[in-house]
Design an enzyme around this catalytic site. Sequence first.
Site, mmCIF file in Angstrom:
data_model
loop_
_atom_site.group_PDB
_atom_site.id
_atom_site.type_symbol
_atom_site.label_atom_id
_atom_site.label_comp_id
_atom_site.label_asym_id
_atom_site.label_seq_id
_atom_site.Cartn_x
_atom_site.Cartn_y
_atom_site.Cartn_z
ATOM 1 N N LYS A 53 66.691 12.987 31.060
ATOM 2 C CA LYS A 53 67.193 12.515 29.817
ATOM 3 C C LYS A 53 68.737 12.667 29.719
ATOM 4 C CE LYS A 53 63.047 12.691 27.150
ATOM 5 N NZ LYS A 53 62.326 13.476 26.041
ATOM 6 N N GLN A 97 62.801 18.841 22.243
ATOM 7 C CA GLN A 97 61.811 18.562 23.251
ATOM 8 C C GLN A 97 60.341 19.058 22.650
ATOM 9 O OE1 GLN A 97 62.015 16.363 25.631
ATOM 10 N NE2 GLN A 97 59.774 16.456 26.367
ATOM 11 N N ASP A 120 64.659 10.556 18.122
ATOM 12 C CA ASP A 120 63.362 10.493 18.768
ATOM 13 C C ASP A 120 62.223 9.896 17.951
ATOM 14 O OD1 ASP A 120 62.349 11.375 21.181
ATOM 15 O OD2 ASP A 120 62.562 13.536 20.814
HETATM 16 N N1 GUN Z 1 57.272 15.361 24.663
HETATM 17 C C1 GUN Z 1 56.739 14.628 25.406
HETATM 18 N N2 GUN Z 1 57.247 13.037 25.071
HETATM 19 C C2 GUN Z 1 58.398 13.213 24.421
HETATM 20 C C3 GUN Z 1 59.293 12.709 23.672
HETATM 21 O O1 GUN Z 1 59.522 11.442 23.807
HETATM 22 N N3 GUN Z 1 60.371 13.218 22.890
HETATM 23 C C4 GUN Z 1 60.464 14.686 22.658
HETATM 24 N N4 GUN Z 1 61.296 15.190 22.132
HETATM 25 N N5 GUN Z 1 59.504 15.427 23.375
HETATM 26 C C5 GUN Z 1 58.217 14.530 24.086
#
Ligand code: GUN
Length: 296
Positions: A53, A97, A120
């Site tokens: 990311k 995350q 998110d």
């Molecule tokens: N864990 C798995 N997918 C995601 C996501 O799209 N965002 C976040 N913050 N954690 C995740």
Amino acid sequence: MAHIIDGAAIAAAIREEIRLEVARFKADHGVTPGLATVLIGDNPASATYVRNKRKACEEVGLASFGYELPATITQDAVIALVNELAARPEVHGILVQLPLPAHIDDQAVLAAIPLDKDVDGFHPSNIGRLGLKGRTPAFAPCTPKGCIELLDRSGIAIAGRRAVVLGRSAIVGLPVALMLLARDATVTVCHSKTTDLPAVTREADILIAAIGKAHFVTADMVKPGCTVIDVGINRISDPTRKSGSRLVGDVDFDAVSQVAGAITPVPGGVGPMTIAMLMQNTLLAAQRAVAHSFTL
Ligand code: GUN
């Protein structure tokens, strides 16, 4: 043989669109859109996702601010960091995350993210608005949004069609079901207690697999011509690889691609779309911040 939906290529095209828009935004406003990432503990998959990311931010011209905290951190300390990021004007989006260590209540942390920085889309209010007719969330969650975008950019109609979602997680299954419903699909959500699962999945015009079990969806579970979106990312052992393992989806790709009308591969399907949607949401957050006129 199914049409293979090339998520990597579609995501690259979207990232290029975003890169141009970011450059224009910076020239117009003298502001660089910024994303703060919070990684807690040492889950190797989470570390890889966050690294990817942040790399994508750099590629499209966004600033990224990375925070890595030990697994032993207290919930209060995580919320204090979120509050600090919430107050910083150069941070337009905040991403924590998931999953978090067991002693931290993820809902308490996600609820601390202000709606205008919830790129998110995991704030309970944003998830709730996904399901309410006439309401739109400030931001839609990235993986579900990526699934819908793959369907749209592949010319696959959603309205009036039967969609079956495998999995009801807060990150993918539930929100993608709500988004398909908002697009007027007839939606069924399946889970571990669903009886006669193959009979249900065989009804699907669009099948979204988000259960986290390698090769779970087999050819007999899929109606000929169905569009199959595989959200799974599962590491299985593979002695023929130097690393000893490889990534596969929730779908038995080789067999199901003989029956389906269209299918996403793993890797190179939904995964790159999640990141592209995060970049899009972060730019949107910055655009709203400079406009000062957006009401949530
Ligand atoms: N864990 C798995 N997918 C995601 C996501 O799209 N965002 C976040 N913050 N954690 C995740």
